[in-house]
Design an enzyme around this catalytic site. Structure first.
Site, PDB file in Angstrom:
ATOM      1  N   ASP A 135       0.802  -1.229   0.000  1.00 22.37           N
ATOM      2  CA  ASP A 135       0.000   0.000   0.000  1.00 22.37           C
ATOM      3  C   ASP A 135       0.837   1.282   0.000  1.00 22.37           C
ATOM      4  O   ASP A 135       1.981   1.304   0.407  1.00 22.37           O
ATOM      5  CB  ASP A 135      -0.969   0.017   1.195  1.00 22.37           C
ATOM      6  CG  ASP A 135      -0.289  -0.235   2.540  1.00 22.37           C
ATOM      7  OD1 ASP A 135       0.772  -0.895   2.570  1.00 22.37           O
ATOM      8  OD2 ASP A 135      -0.810   0.236   3.569  1.00 22.37           O
ATOM      9  N   GLU A 201      -0.683  -2.254   5.130  1.00 19.33           N
ATOM     10  CA  GLU A 201       0.272  -2.273   6.255  1.00 19.33           C
ATOM     11  C   GLU A 201       0.189  -0.978   7.048  1.00 19.33           C
ATOM     12  O   GLU A 201       0.378  -0.958   8.255  1.00 19.33           O
ATOM     13  CB  GLU A 201       1.707  -2.495   5.747  1.00 19.33           C
ATOM     14  CG  GLU A 201       2.709  -2.801   6.858  1.00 19.33           C
ATOM     15  CD  GLU A 201       3.105  -1.594   7.679  1.00 19.33           C
ATOM     16  OE1 GLU A 201       3.322  -1.761   8.896  1.00 19.33           O
ATOM     17  OE2 GLU A 201       3.206  -0.489   7.128  1.00 19.33           O
ATOM     18  N   GLU A 202      -0.089   0.123   6.333  1.00 14.96           N
ATOM     19  CA  GLU A 202      -0.127   1.427   7.015  1.00 14.96           C
ATOM     20  C   GLU A 202      -1.381   1.575   7.883  1.00 14.96           C
ATOM     21  O   GLU A 202      -1.539   2.572   8.588  1.00 14.96           O
ATOM     22  CB  GLU A 202      -0.063   2.564   5.985  1.00 14.96           C
ATOM     23  CG  GLU A 202       1.181   2.538   5.101  1.00 14.96           C
ATOM     24  CD  GLU A 202       2.457   2.942   5.836  1.00 14.96           C
ATOM     25  OE1 GLU A 202       2.382   3.263   7.031  1.00 14.96           O
ATOM     26  OE2 GLU A 202       3.523   2.910   5.194  1.00 14.96           O
ATOM     27  N   ARG A 246      18.293  -7.416  13.615  1.00 17.31           N
ATOM     28  CA  ARG A 246      18.440  -7.481  15.063  1.00 17.31           C
ATOM     29  C   ARG A 246      17.642  -8.662  15.598  1.00 17.31           C
ATOM     30  O   ARG A 246      16.475  -8.818  15.220  1.00 17.31           O
ATOM     31  CB  ARG A 246      17.873  -6.190  15.673  1.00 17.31           C
ATOM     32  CG  ARG A 246      17.997  -6.096  17.180  1.00 17.31           C
ATOM     33  CD  ARG A 246      17.375  -4.776  17.670  1.00 17.31           C
ATOM     34  NE  ARG A 246      17.815  -4.468  19.023  1.00 17.31           N
ATOM     35  CZ  ARG A 246      17.073  -4.633  20.120  1.00 17.31           C
ATOM     36  NH1 ARG A 246      15.841  -5.090  20.014  1.00 17.31           N
ATOM     37  NH2 ARG A 246      17.552  -4.337  21.308  1.00 17.31           N
ATOM     38  N   HIS A 434       7.457   8.507   4.825  1.00 17.03           N
ATOM     39  CA  HIS A 434       6.177   9.211   5.025  1.00 17.03           C
ATOM     40  C   HIS A 434       6.287  10.718   4.774  1.00 17.03           C
ATOM     41  O   HIS A 434       5.415  11.469   5.213  1.00 17.03           O
ATOM     42  CB  HIS A 434       5.596   8.969   6.436  1.00 17.03           C
ATOM     43  CG  HIS A 434       5.168   7.549   6.671  1.00 17.03           C
ATOM     44  ND1 HIS A 434       4.180   7.196   7.576  1.00 17.03           N
ATOM     45  CD2 HIS A 434       5.583   6.383   6.125  1.00 17.03           C
ATOM     46  CE1 HIS A 434       4.031   5.882   7.566  1.00 17.03           C
ATOM     47  NE2 HIS A 434       4.888   5.367   6.698  1.00 17.03           N
TER      48      HIS A 434
HETATM   49 ZN   LIG Z   1       5.129   3.377   6.469  1.00 23.51          ZN
HETATM   50 ZN   LIG Z   2       6.500   0.809   5.436  1.00 27.16          ZN
END
Ligand SMILES: [Zn+2]
Ligand SMILES: [Zn+2]
Length: 465
Positions: A135, A201-202, A246, A434
């Site tokens: 997305d 996902e956002e 990590r 973003h």
């Molecule tokens: Zn993002």
């Molecule tokens: Zn992202």
């Protein structure tokens, strides 16, 4: 193990590569010789596992190089045609058609607009999940590239500019590149790969479900059951060619709290005749800061509590009935997360009680900790080190959140970052994710393709032994 058949196919591929090789740079030639050596070893049947791994690695490196322009082309297509969360209709159609073209069994409409392709290898082995989010965001693009989008969509009733300001366009392109690599050698693939293209996902628009959580709820990890999952994020603030990972929490759980303090309304001139919720809320803000600074084992993992809004009252001489605090909690360890939730409740309740007020505390769990299973991370670290060489490093945790965590809640998973910043640029000058000036150096995708493909095959070969 079909050594001679494999040799013939490899020999043909190598010959073809040599014949059509235009820019004979040394690294490619070296890769071809490694591949040739691997094929010869296989043909004699003298060394099995190691040669197979070398052969696969050489094949992946060769393909990542040869197909790079194609991956860039895909990325630019998605970049120019961004779609918001849960509205990735054209994106999904494009991916589905591509996967079908590779001969995969394809499922569409998973968690609204998700696409899942299953590549069943001819040899037995585990089911590995590879995930890319697809997305875009309601952020304008100011990068001014020839493939920069000029797309507007509707978001919360408003017309907004849309762009791939988090780089998910590169995630799609890289996973398509990996699909191409393995589909071409399906007959030798020791297991199955589930290619998971995940929407939203956002975050789904308010009032809607979506993303990794919904995909898991709809059974994306079952039938066939996925044993392990890998995912990556391009990073605009790290140089292209680098890999960061990590063990344990790599990205935070993001939970929201709402605290309402109930006092007793009265005249501002006579506070002793009421209970002042503003004074109590102020003390609670201090108390919340004491949780992280005084009661949390920060040497174990970082944690953050931030109050983002304070709302109370209407005018100067009225002490209101209530005051409201809302904020975010970021944690990297589920035990610490549970403890901090309990600490917040206790702190708010006791401070309120000490002033004769009462309090309602609501904590809403958001994305869980993006938790890299330590055993899996240790097992796969050599792959990331092989791919990135000296440019693979362990990184600090990031207090942002990522919904890959919903897959990792069900099965062991490994999530890592690949650099996407131009070489030599100062990270302080690079645009963060973003933001309108967000920019990705596309050569970073080559590393991403090699890393994701490397993890899949190394896991399979390791399990097949
Ligand atoms: Zn993002
Ligand atoms: Zn992202």
């Amino acid at each position: 193990m079909g050594g001679s058949g494999l040799f013939c196919r490899n020999a043909w591929r190598i010959l073809r590569s040599l014949v059509f090789l235009e820019d004979r740079d040394m690294s490619r030639v070296r890769m071809i010789f490694v591949s040739l050596a691997g094929a010869l070893l296989l043909a004699t049947g003298s060394i099995a596992a190691q040669a197979t791994a070398d052969d696969w690695h050489a094949w992946i490196d060769l393909k990542a190089e040869q197909d790079f322009e194609q991956v860039v082309e895909w990325r630019r297509h998605f970049h120019a045609n961004p779609e918001l969360s849960n509205r990735e209709f054209e994106t999904a159609a494009y991916i589905a058609e591509f996967l079908r073209g590779l001969g995969m069994e394809v499922q569409t409409g998973v968690a609204h607009t998700g696409v899942v392709g299953v590549l069943v290898g001819a040899r037995p082995g585990p089911v590995v999940g590879l995930r890319a989010d697809i997305d875009a965001l309601p952020v304008p693009s100011r990068a001014g590239l020839e493939f920069s989008p000029s797309v507007f969509s509707e978001y919360l009733g408003e017309k907004v500019p849309v762009s791939h300001a988090c780089g998910h366009d590169t995630h799609i392109a890289m996973l398509m590149g990996v699909a191409e690599i393995f589909a071409a050698r399906r007959d030798e693939l020791p297991g199955t790969i589930k290619f998971i293209f995940q929407p939203a996902e956002e975050g789904a628009p308010p009032g809607e479900q979506g993303g990794g959580k919904l995909m898991v709820a709809e059974g994306v990890l079952n039938n066939p059951d996925v044993e392990v999952i890998f995912g990556q994020h391009i990073w605009s603030l790290a140089p292209a060619g680098t890999i960061g990972y990590r063990p344990g929490g790599i990205m935070a759980a993001a939970d929201q709290f709402n605290i309402t303090v109930h006092g007793k309304q009265t005249h501002g001139s006579t506070p002793w005749t009421g209970v002042d919720p503003i004074a109590v809320a102020s003390q609670i803000v201090i108390g919340l800061n004491m949780i992280v600074s005084r009661q949390t084992e920060l040497t174990k993992e970082a944690a953050v509590i931030s109050v983002g809004r304070v709302r109370a009252g209407v005018r100067n001489n009225i002490i209101p009935e209530t005051a409201e605090l809302i904020g975010t909690i970021r944690t990297l360890d589920t035990e610490m997360q549970d403890k901090i939730h309990a600490d917040i409740r206790r702190t708010a309740e006791h401070i309120a009680a000490s002033q004769g007020a009462t309090v309602t505390v609501e904590i809403e769990r958001g994305y869980p900790v993006t938790y890299n299973d330590p055993a899996l991370t240790a097992r796969m670290a050599p792959t990331l080190e092989r791919v990135g060489g000296a440019r693979t490093m362990q990184i600090n945790a990031i207090t942002g959140a990522e919904d890959f965590s919903f897959f990792q809640k069900e099965i062991p998973g490994l999530y890592f970052f690949v650099g996407g910043m131009p070489e030599g640029k100062d990270p302080a000058e690079a645009a963060p994710h973003h933001t309108p000036d967000f920019y990705i150096e596309e050569s970073g995708m080559k590393t991403g393709v090699r890393a994701l493909a490397g993890l899949a095959i190394d896991y399979m070969l390791d399990r097949a032994e």
